[in-house]
Every structure is written in structure tokens, then in C-alpha cells.
Design a protein around this motif. Sequence first.
Motif, short mmCIF file in Angstrom:
data_model
loop_
_atom_site.label_atom_id
_atom_site.label_comp_id
_atom_site.label_asym_id
_atom_site.label_seq_id
_atom_site.Cartn_x
_atom_site.Cartn_y
_atom_site.Cartn_z
N ASP A 1 30.86 69.14 69.89
CA ASP A 1 29.47 69.23 70.36
C ASP A 1 28.59 68.11 69.77
OD1 ASP A 1 27.52 70.36 71.95
OD2 ASP A 1 26.82 71.74 70.38
N VAL A 2 29.17 66.93 69.75
CA VAL A 2 28.47 65.80 69.14
C VAL A 2 27.42 65.23 70.09
CG1 VAL A 2 28.79 63.37 68.49
CG2 VAL A 2 30.26 65.12 67.50
N GLY A 3 26.28 64.90 69.53
CA GLY A 3 25.23 64.27 70.31
C GLY A 3 24.61 63.12 69.55
N ARG A 4 24.01 62.21 70.29
CA ARG A 4 23.33 61.07 69.64
C ARG A 4 22.02 60.82 70.37
NH1 ARG A 4 20.96 58.35 66.49
NH2 ARG A 4 21.57 56.31 65.68
N THR A 5 20.95 60.97 69.63
CA THR A 5 19.62 60.75 70.18
C THR A 5 18.94 59.66 69.37
OG1 THR A 5 19.49 63.08 70.81
CG2 THR A 5 17.41 61.87 70.68
N LEU B 1 24.10 60.56 74.02
CA LEU B 1 25.31 61.39 74.12
C LEU B 1 24.92 62.83 73.85
CD1 LEU B 1 27.80 59.21 71.99
CD2 LEU B 1 27.67 59.30 74.49
N ARG B 2 25.59 63.75 74.55
CA ARG B 2 25.30 65.17 74.29
C ARG B 2 26.58 65.99 74.49
NH1 ARG B 2 20.66 65.93 78.31
NH2 ARG B 2 20.72 63.68 78.41
N GLY B 3 26.78 66.96 73.67
CA GLY B 3 27.88 67.90 73.83
C GLY B 3 29.26 67.27 73.92
N ILE B 4 29.48 66.23 73.14
CA ILE B 4 30.78 65.55 73.20
C ILE B 4 31.82 66.36 72.41
CG2 ILE B 4 32.07 63.47 72.56
CD1 ILE B 4 30.06 62.84 74.71
N THR C 1 23.65 62.59 65.72
CA THR C 1 22.44 63.34 65.33
C THR C 1 22.65 64.83 65.53
OG1 THR C 1 21.60 62.80 67.54
CG2 THR C 1 20.76 61.49 65.70
N GLU C 2 23.68 65.19 66.30
CA GLU C 2 24.02 66.61 66.47
C GLU C 2 25.53 66.78 66.42
OE1 GLU C 2 22.33 66.76 70.36
OE2 GLU C 2 20.67 65.73 69.35
N GLY C 3 25.95 68.00 66.16
CA GLY C 3 27.36 68.34 66.21
C GLY C 3 28.11 67.92 64.97
N GLU C 4 29.42 68.08 65.04
CA GLU C 4 30.28 67.78 63.89
C GLU C 4 31.34 66.77 64.31
OE1 GLU C 4 32.11 71.22 62.22
OE2 GLU C 4 33.35 70.03 60.86
N LEU C 5 31.47 65.74 63.50
CA LEU C 5 32.48 64.70 63.78
C LEU C 5 33.36 64.54 62.56
CD1 LEU C 5 33.62 62.38 65.53
CD2 LEU C 5 31.90 60.89 64.48
N ARG C 6 34.66 64.69 62.77
CA ARG C 6 35.61 64.53 61.66
C ARG C 6 36.55 63.39 62.01
NH1 ARG C 6 34.90 68.96 58.51
NH2 ARG C 6 36.64 68.44 57.18
N ILE C 7 36.64 62.43 61.09
CA ILE C 7 37.56 61.30 61.25
C ILE C 7 38.61 61.40 60.15
CG2 ILE C 7 37.76 58.77 61.33
CD1 ILE C 7 35.99 59.82 63.56
N LEU C 8 39.87 61.49 60.55
CA LEU C 8 40.99 61.70 59.62
C LEU C 8 40.69 62.85 58.66
CD1 LEU C 8 41.04 58.16 59.87
CD2 LEU C 8 43.24 58.89 58.98
N GLY C 9 40.11 63.89 59.24
CA GLY C 9 39.86 65.10 58.46
C GLY C 9 38.59 65.05 57.63
N GLU C 10 37.94 63.91 57.58
CA GLU C 10 36.72 63.78 56.76
C GLU C 10 35.49 63.99 57.63
OE1 GLU C 10 36.31 62.93 53.52
OE2 GLU C 10 38.24 62.09 52.87
N ASP C 11 34.56 64.78 57.13
CA ASP C 11 33.31 65.00 57.85
C ASP C 11 32.49 63.71 57.80
OD1 ASP C 11 30.94 65.78 58.91
OD2 ASP C 11 30.63 67.50 57.57
N ALA C 12 32.24 63.12 58.97
CA ALA C 12 31.55 61.82 59.02
C ALA C 12 30.16 61.90 58.40
CB ALA C 12 31.46 61.33 60.46
N ALA C 13 29.52 63.08 58.50
CA ALA C 13 28.17 63.22 57.95
C ALA C 13 28.18 63.11 56.43
CB ALA C 13 27.58 64.55 58.39
N ARG C 14 29.33 63.45 55.84
CA ARG C 14 29.43 63.42 54.37
C ARG C 14 29.94 62.07 53.85
NH1 ARG C 14 29.95 68.15 51.39
NH2 ARG C 14 29.26 70.00 52.49
#
Lengths: 236, 413
Positions: A8-12, A24-27, A61-74
Motif C-alpha cells: 500500500d505504498v504511496g508517494r505524494t 503513486l497510491r496503493g502500490i 509517504t504512505e505504506g510500507e516498503l521493505r528492501i531485502l527485508g529492511e524497512d526503507a523508512a528506517r
Amino acid sequence: MRLVEAIDVGRTVQIPDADPLTILRGIDLTVEAGERVSIVGRSGSGKSTLLNLLGLIDSPTEGELRILGEDAARLRGARRDRMRGREIGFVFQQFNLLPGRTAIENVQTPLLYAGGASFWRRERIAREMLERVGLGERTAARPERLSGGEQQRVAIARALVRRPRLILADEPTGALDLETGGTVMELIEEVAAETDAALVTITHDPAIARRADRHLRLSEGRLVPLDDPVPAGSAA
Amino acid sequence: MNALARIATGFVSAVAEAMEELRIHRGRVLLSLVGVAVAVCALATVVGAGAVAEQGVRETSERGGGRAATATFNVNATTPPEPERVDAAWREVLDRYAVAYGTRLSYGEMLVQFTDGAVAVPVQAVDPAYGIIHRVRVSEGVWFGDADAERLAPALVINEAFWDRLGRPPLATHPTVELLGEGGRTAVVVGVTPRNGEWDTEPTAFMLADAYASLPVPGGTGSSMMGSLLPSFEAWIDRNQADPIVEAIRRDFAAALGDGAQVDAFRTDYAAFGDDPLLFVKLLVVGVAVVILLLGALGLVNIALVTVRTRIREIGIRRTFGATAGRVFFAVLMESVVGTFVAGVVGVGAAILLVRSPLMTMVLGGGELEDLPGFPIEAAVIGLGSAVLVGALAGILPAFAAIRVRVIDAIRF
């Protein structure tokens, strides 16, 4: 292994003196190791924005994105940069070779940030990579002396020289003729297969998109599956 | 890989990256660094030339007042002690305090027969150590040696004017002069001192103190002779402990001469006065060099800032390949530092060539330098240090500019 997991990734983006623009919305997207995914869409549909999110160049800006198991926001700062350099390889439409440097110097560039043995053996590794993409005889050539196809092969060698697990190709054949484009895609796929890397290709070209295992389309900021990227009746 | 190796590799790779950037942009780099190289050259030249000039001034001062530290001792007594007793006491205190260079010094006259008549010539009666203490230069022949004390005919070191009056005979022929007076003597010329300025036109001479003391009273001059007046005494003492040794020598010398004798002691060398005669000039030229250096740095900052703006896309590309913000900052900073370091090496090299050139040595040392100092290490260190400092200061702004741009904006630039 799951390399990409977007929920549910979004970018505003904020536009001065205007309402926020949602690109992007609800990816929802998952990419497994060794998988080849193509994403098509019209200009301005948000393809490059999605690729930037997957490449840790931008953040959702919304949702959760994990790259190789790592939370991109962190993932922040140097850790994010190092992971990008180590795990992700970029192939750009305009090649983005560094001017004034020879082919081998361009391919060595990512190894400057690798550290350890990769840094000390960078010239040999870069030479082997250039040989792998068929440019073993052009190592000393500067970009302006190379054809478009050769430049893109140098860019591919540079993107893959650190053996990334995720390859992000943004219109990799956009600046090439049809035949050269096909050859370049074959090369990317071969090298990706050798290292079991996942390949996410963004393209306008249905023929290029068709080469992938899975086809997606970005439309109005949403990602939808696509059975066949080649429209009915197309010669491709 | 341990942390130390990782840091070392990171440093080496950043320097390698900086070197590569300098090579790629060598034209721009060369232009931007010309100012820095010139400023460093000026700075190092000032410091280096200052050392040569200082040595020149020092040697000139030492010819007059003796090397640092030279002290003069004068004996005063209502009843002058026997000269032999004074000499023995002097030698004893010199031995006691391990002073290698000491001399007696008195001024008098001798009547010399030249071809055009007899002339009363001023003479300084000294010991051989006087030549070392006062850096006496000899343009022909030699200064006194210990063997000269054994001569039956006293040895003379004369000045150019004296030599001219003799017709400039080669010293290899052992030219002699007749000293007039009761029981006149013949003296042998062993050395000639060079002309000491335009005013040095009258004949003068040096003679060994013992030889002078044995001379007869010159006829008609009425001058006092060595035996009738006590000489001064000079000693060249380790400058690091000069004051206590001077006082100890004064005390012991007076004690050895007995009741009624007083000894005055005072320093005559330039170091006793403390002030650096070249300080103002050195400060002025260093000030000018610092201004040049700052202007060079300003030019460097300008060019570096403009260059960084033109390289934003390139920096963005590097960021996509894993260059961290810190790494980009360090690499841009290193480009500046490595560049200015190279400019510093060139500047210091040029300064060495300038300072060591015969023309400069002649101008600064007045052509009379006996001990030409080497190019001072501090000049090279100051030059290189300034260059690196300027490079670091000039590199900080562009380095901040380089990391302020977001990766996503940079690759679209």
C-alpha cells in the motif's frame, strides 16, 4: 528470497502554491530473487518515481516498503547509501556515464565505495566485467568515443560490477535502436541470471516489457497486472 | 576486516577519488591553484630568505661583537698586577669553565716603514681565538695559528689598505715589513683581511698579543705598549648558560688577581640585546604573503563552488552507486586539499630554488656569508601547512554544497 515488498505504498509531493500531488497510491508489489519484472506506463504515470522508491533514492509517504527485508523508512543516512551501493544496481536511459573517464574508470566507480578487496582489486574486476559485456578491447575509450550501444554496455557493466541482488533499469533501451536495444536487454538478463539478481525494468517499449517473467502497468499512480504488454494487433 | 583497515581503505579510496578528479579537471585545477602556488612560494621565500638575511646580519654582528655569547672582561686595579700573572689567571679560569675560545685584546700602534715613509699603524693585539670569535675573514693567506707564536719575526695579518701600501706582494713570498723604534723588528705578513667598507682606507693590522708585548716602544709615537697597559679579555661561551658562566668567570678571575683588583664583565654579542633586527620587515612581507594566500583561497572557493554546481549530476550518480554523504563531503574536501598540497609542493620548490640562487644569497647576505644556512625546514612546513589549510578551508563550502543536494534531485539535474 523476497527482495522487494511494497504494501500500500504511496508517494505524494508538495507543490508550492498548489494542492499536494499524488504520484503513486496503493502500490502492492513483491519481487523475488532472480525474477524479471517489467513495468510499463505512459509518461508521467510515476514509473521513475516507483523505481526511485525501490532504489532507496526516494522514500514513500504512505505504506510500507521493505528492501531485502529492511524497512526503507528506517534506513537512513550512510546505512541507506551503503545498502544502495551494495545491493542495488541502476541502469539509466541516458547511460549517465561520468564524462572524461574511460570505460574502465567508469566501471571502477562503484568499487571506490565498496571497500576491502573489491576496492584494491577494482581495476581487475572492472576489466573482467567489461570483457563480460564484450568491451574488453575498449577499456581505455572515453564515452564520447563509444556508440550508444557501447555506452549502455559500459553502464550495465558499472551497474553490475558489485554483483547487486536487485537491478533497476529505467528505460535501458530508450536511447538505442531496436536491434541494439534487444542485444542490450539480452546482456542485462544474462548477467542478472548469472548472479540470480532480480531485474525490474521500466520501459515504454512493449517488446522489451514482454521479455520479463511478470508484467505490470502503472496507470494513474496505481500498479496493475498486465497479461501481455504487447497491445492486440501490434507488430511487436 | 577490522575497523582500522576499513577506515584506512576508506581514506585511501577517497584520496584515490580526489586524485582522479584532479586529473580529469587538471586544466581548471591548474588555473585555480596558480594563486595558491604563488602565495605559498612567497610565504616560503619570505621565511627562507629571512633565515639567510638573518644569518647575514648575525655574521655582521658577530664580526663586531663576537659570536653568541661573547663576554668582555676588563681588569681594573689601583696597582696593576703583573701581565704574566693576569694572563695565567685568565688561562686558568678558561680551563676551569671549559671555555675553548678566549682571547686577550688590546689596541695600540706600531711604526711601520713603508716605501713612502714611516706611518703609525693602528694594531689590535689578540690571540688566535679572536679570529674564530669574531669570524675574521682572510682574503689572502691565513689567520694566526698556534705555530705563529713561535716565530722569531712576529706574524701580521694586515688589511687591504696596508697590503696596497706594500705593493700587494704575494703572501707565498712571505713579505716582511720593518717595524721602527728602539731596537726595531721585522714582521712577516701571513694574511690579509678584505676591505671592510668604503671607509676602510687606512692601514691597520692584527698581531698576536705576546708578540706585540715584546715590541719596543715605537720611536716618536709616544703610544703605550702592551706591557704597560692591561688588555681586555674576551671569551666565547655556550649561549644557553652564558650569564652564570660569565659571572663565575668574572668572580674567579677577580679572585685570582688578588685584593684591589676588580673585573667588569659584559656581553658584547648581538644575542645579548634580544631584538630581531629583521622582525618588522619579516612581519610585513609575511603579512603580504598571507593576504595573497587569502586571495588565492578566495579564488579557489569561487571556482570550486561553481565546479561543484556543474558536477551535481555526477555527484548524484556517485550517490546511486553507494557514495555516502560523508564520503562525498570528504572526497570534495580532499580534492581541494590534495590540489593545494601539490600547489604547496610546487610553491615550496620554487621558494627553495629562489632562496638558494646565488643572486639571492648575494643580495641577502651581502656576499659575505660564511655559513650559508640550509633552506629552513620551518619555511617548508609553514608553506605546505598553509597550502593544506587553505585547501581545507576552501574545500569546506563546496563540500557542504555537494551534500546538500538530494540524490533524487541530483540525478535529474
